[in-house]
Every structure is written in C-alpha cells, then in structure tokens.
Scaffold this motif. Structure first.
Motif, mmCIF file in Angstrom:
data_model
loop_
_atom_site.group_PDB
_atom_site.id
_atom_site.type_symbol
_atom_site.label_atom_id
_atom_site.label_comp_id
_atom_site.label_asym_id
_atom_site.label_seq_id
_atom_site.Cartn_x
_atom_site.Cartn_y
_atom_site.Cartn_z
ATOM 1 N N ILE A 60 34.369 35.677 99.889
ATOM 2 C CA ILE A 60 34.864 34.536 100.881
ATOM 3 C C ILE A 60 34.639 35.238 102.332
ATOM 4 O O ILE A 60 33.991 35.003 102.771
ATOM 5 N N GLY A 61 35.256 36.305 101.888
ATOM 6 C CA GLY A 61 35.789 36.661 103.625
ATOM 7 C C GLY A 61 34.414 37.587 103.450
ATOM 8 O O GLY A 61 33.775 38.144 104.820
ATOM 9 N N ALA A 106 28.530 35.170 107.576
ATOM 10 C CA ALA A 106 28.528 34.415 108.641
ATOM 11 C C ALA A 106 28.038 34.644 110.729
ATOM 12 O O ALA A 106 27.721 34.201 110.590
ATOM 13 N N ALA A 107 29.772 34.740 110.415
ATOM 14 C CA ALA A 107 29.779 34.812 111.617
ATOM 15 C C ALA A 107 28.662 36.216 112.489
ATOM 16 O O ALA A 107 28.469 36.089 114.281
ATOM 17 N N ALA A 108 28.308 37.606 111.319
ATOM 18 C CA ALA A 108 27.425 38.116 112.431
ATOM 19 C C ALA A 108 25.930 37.750 112.234
ATOM 20 O O ALA A 108 25.257 37.355 113.375
ATOM 21 N N GLN A 157 31.707 45.065 109.136
ATOM 22 C CA GLN A 157 32.707 44.678 108.215
ATOM 23 C C GLN A 157 31.670 43.842 106.765
ATOM 24 O O GLN A 157 32.456 44.034 105.373
ATOM 25 N N ALA A 158 30.911 43.132 106.766
ATOM 26 C CA ALA A 158 29.710 42.108 105.333
ATOM 27 C C ALA A 158 29.698 43.266 104.707
ATOM 28 O O ALA A 158 29.790 43.227 103.201
ATOM 29 N N LEU A 159 28.840 44.155 105.370
ATOM 30 C CA LEU A 159 28.316 45.503 104.551
ATOM 31 C C LEU A 159 29.606 46.103 103.436
ATOM 32 O O LEU A 159 29.191 46.167 102.385
ATOM 33 N N ARG A 192 23.411 44.541 105.959
ATOM 34 C CA ARG A 192 22.649 46.134 106.894
ATOM 35 C C ARG A 192 21.060 45.637 107.877
ATOM 36 O O ARG A 192 21.466 45.826 108.509
ATOM 37 N N LEU A 193 21.317 44.077 107.496
ATOM 38 C CA LEU A 193 19.052 43.670 108.049
ATOM 39 C C LEU A 193 20.525 43.409 109.315
ATOM 40 O O LEU A 193 19.829 43.572 110.385
#
Length: 172
Positions: free
Chosen positions: A125-126, A132-134, A152-154, A170-171
């Motif tokens: 979820i994090g 989503a924030a990006a 952070q997502a990557l 990454r995209l």
C-alpha cells in the motif's frame, strides 16, 4: 497459461469461483494492450466487486475515465474494512480522476492511499501511495516532488519483487 488452466478448472467444477481469475487475466490483457480480449473476459461481470478494478482499468484504457471513476467509487463503498481491496481501487481512481481533469479529486484519492499505508503498515500500500503521489505531483506541475515520490515507489516495488509496477514507477 496458469490463468487459462485455472479458468478451465473453474468452468468445469465451480464457475462462480472463476471471477477473480477472469479479472486477473483481463488486467494482464489490458497491460498488453489487448483490450478486446479483456472486454470479452469481463463480459457479464460488472456486478462482481472483484471485477470492478479490471473493468475500471479497461475503461481508462478505452479513454472512458468517467465510467472508470464511477465504477471505482461504487466499489470503494463496499471495501471500507479491507485496506488491500481499497488500495486496489484507490490507485486506479487517482489515474481515472487525473484523466478526467479532476486534480483535486486525484489528490484526495492519493491522500486516502497514504492514510491507508500509514494505518495498515502494509508495504504494498505504501508503494502504491508513493506512485499515486508521483502522478498527482507530476500532473500538478511539481516534477521535483514527483521524482522523489517515484523513486520511493520504485524502491518499494523493487523490494517487493514487482517488476511491472517498478517499471511504472520508473516511467513516472
């Protein structure tokens, strides 16, 4: 191949148990750009909560984000007690609202994801919340903030061994 085998087994023995498998295979077809096949897999499943995410992703891919948003919002009303299922609907809701030009609504959905990540402590979820924030930050003209959230997502998707999601990060 595994999803097709599961569908065949379900069709022979317990057809109603095939809905999650059909939805998963439809999501794969959407990612592959095989929208007609996804539509076929989802035919007649609009009332199954487990298929709402796949249906919404298909509608976004078909450039019908308003329909996707309506499906996702309907689905969210039934998953308040399940953070993983809620996340599965909130993440595409961000994309659907952005596609509708609703930046404030997308930001609200991203904030809901962030709250779920904090309250549940679930790493997946994090990761979805960071992605989503990006996307929201990028759409809002804040590329520096978007880059940090995407990094952070990557890292999170990489640690979870989720290469497709890591590629999306990454995209971003």
């Amino acid at each position: 191949q595994a999803l097709h085998a599961a569908l065949q087994t379900h069709a022979r023995f317990v057809p109603e148990m095939g809905v999650p498998t059909s939805a998963t295979l439809a999501e794969l077809r959407i990612r592959q750009g095989r929208l007609a096949e996804a539509e076929e897999l989802l035919a007649g499943l609009a009332e199954h909560p487990v298929a709402l995410r796949a249906l919404a992703l298909l509608r976004i891919a078909e450039d019908r984000p308003q329909v996707a948003v309506a499906l996702l919002e309907r689905g969210l009303r039934g998953v308040e007690d399940n953070p993983v299922r809620a996340t599965g609907l909130l993440a595409p809701l961000v994309d659907g609202r952005l596609a509708c030009g609703d930046a404030a609504g997308a930001a609200a959905a991203a904030e809901d994801l962030e709250r779920l990540a904090e309250s549940s402590g679930i790493r997946l979820i994090g990761a979805r919340a960071h992605l989503a924030a990006a996307r929201v930050e990028l759409a809002s003209g804040r590329p520096g903030d978007a880059a940090e959230s995407a990094r952070q997502a990557l890292a999170a998707f990489g640690a979870l061994a989720m290469p497709y999601d890591a590629g999306e990060a990454r995209l971003a």
